[in-house]
Design an enzyme around this catalytic site. Sequence first.
Site, PDB file in Angstrom:
ATOM      1  CE  LYS A  17      -3.568   0.631  -0.156  1.00 18.13           C
ATOM      2  NZ  LYS A  17      -4.379   0.792  -1.071  1.00 18.13           N
TER       3      LYS A  17
ATOM      4  CG  HIS B 282     -10.751  -3.347  -2.866  1.00 15.99           C
ATOM      5  ND1 HIS B 282     -11.802  -3.168  -2.153  1.00 15.99           N
ATOM      6  CD2 HIS B 282      -9.807  -2.612  -2.621  1.00 15.99           C
ATOM      7  CE1 HIS B 282     -11.481  -2.048  -1.322  1.00 15.99           C
ATOM      8  NE2 HIS B 282     -10.201  -1.651  -1.951  1.00 15.99           N
TER       9      HIS B 282
HETATM   10  O1  GKR Z   1      -7.090   0.114   4.176  1.00 18.25           O
HETATM   11  O2  GKR Z   1      -5.895   2.037   4.002  1.00 18.25           O
HETATM   12  C1  GKR Z   1      -6.531   0.724   3.494  1.00 18.25           C
HETATM   13  C2  GKR Z   1      -6.582   0.539   1.876  1.00 18.25           C
HETATM   14  O3  GKR Z   1      -6.121   2.006   1.411  1.00 18.25           O
HETATM   15  C3  GKR Z   1      -8.025   0.417   1.510  1.00 18.25           C
HETATM   16  O4  GKR Z   1      -9.056   1.487   2.175  1.00 18.25           O
HETATM   17  C4  GKR Z   1      -8.068   0.361  -0.021  1.00 18.25           C
HETATM   18  O5  GKR Z   1      -9.589   0.564  -0.170  1.00 18.25           O
HETATM   19  O6  GKR Z   1      -7.211  -1.644   0.058  1.00 18.25           O
HETATM   20  C5  GKR Z   1      -7.797  -0.572  -0.719  1.00 18.25           C
HETATM   21  C6  GKR Z   1      -7.105  -0.412  -2.116  1.00 18.25           C
HETATM   22  O7  GKR Z   1      -6.584  -1.436  -2.828  1.00 18.25           O
HETATM   23  O8  GKR Z   1      -7.290   0.572  -2.703  1.00 18.25           O
HETATM   24 MG    MG Z   2      -6.124  -0.373  -4.447  1.00 16.25          MG
END
Ligand code: GKR
Ligand code: MG
Length: 427
Positions: free
Chosen positions: A197, A325
């Site tokens: 991420k 996702h």
């Molecule tokens: O959990 O912070 C997180 C992610 O950024 C999530 O909210 C995203 O929706 O996992 C996600 C993604 O692939 O963009």
């Molecule tokens: Mg994503």
Amino acid sequence: MKITDMHVTPIAITDPPLLNASGLHAPYALRTIIELVTDDNIYGLGEVPGSVATTASLEAAREVVVGQDPFQLNAIQAGLMERFGAGNEARGESPWDRRRIVHVFSAIEVACFDIMGKATNRPVCDLLGGRVREQVDFSAYLFYKYEGAGGKLAFSTDPQATGWAAARQKAALDPAGVVAQAQAMCKEFGFKSIKLKGGVFPPDEEVAAILALRDAFGPGTPLRHDPNAIWKVETAIDAGRHMKGVLEYYEDPVRGQENMAKVREALNIPMATNMCTTSFEDIPGSVRTNSEDIILSDHHFWGGLRASVELARICRTFGRGLSMHSNSHVGISLAAMAHLAAATPNLTYACDTHYPWQSEEVIAGGRTQFADGALTVTNEPGLGIELDRAMLATLHEQYKLCGLTERNDEIEMQKVQPGWKFQATRW
Ligand code: GKR
Ligand code: MG
């Protein structure tokens, strides 16, 4: 068969301080659990991201759902559309999808599938066309994070954060920390694909982390990087050149289909999205612009399991690959994701899951176990899970005590870095 009751229970689960483009995860993630009960005394479960607004919409859906036959999903959907409108909501700029109505339908539909499976003595994957794989692969989902494992109340069901030890506790803020986290996670769960991420640190630092993962795990390991759309087109192209041949796919480096298409055109790296093509209304734009190669499906915001099967067909028609996702979740969502993935022939990428980051569970028997990075989809009827009612009550209590009403990562970030502001395009 008739649905005679619908229980809607918001819960809060301990969640570590994970960083992303819009800030920092709060000490608790919110989910809403629904339970539909039938006149035959069968119950079905659904789970969606929680917020006061989603819970209120689910409560409002009760009058549409109670009295319906759970097999009549078209009628239920029509009733919900009449009650809430077609749902022309925007997903918003955050990494997660803020639309309510698609989430409401997903929760109810999954619970109906659970009932249908139990009534027919069939697993949900059989009702979606039958399994094409026994094991569903998941990927290691790495996060830059601060120290600690979340859950700050005196009352907490898991104050020591008893999940997978090493990586939960450590701060991972540089390439070496990211590699250490990946090694701990892959060792513990057996994952074979790795997603980082991003959108947290300057792009060259995140590129360095990806290259460090390649060096540590070897060139054959599928790696993904996801800055959640906050990079400029030029930045994404420049960073992408350094990660060419290293990434399995490049996920949402920039915002919007037109920008994604520009990056895709310049780089010729597989591009993936859960941000620019997220609804059926987005498909024409996706086809016109060629914005991505791979869509990350998500039954929570595509409107349920049947909609996700429909999405899979569209992907096949238009030459899109399919991945999946996730957001912070418990075992009801995980079971639904696994049944869907097992029954989707063209879902060929390892699915995302936040599951290793959480430690609490509402399903009987406790945490679902991964073996060799995968889940074996059960042959038990429905989703194959039962509700742990005592844990549901405890996590509902935790929800009431934690005081959170919706996910807001910007506010959480401001507690650590006063004045921090989310920027839709940052680098
Ligand atoms: O959990 O912070 C997180 C992610 O950024 C999530 O909210 C995203 O929706 O996992 C996600 C993604 O692939 O963009
Ligand atoms: Mg994503």
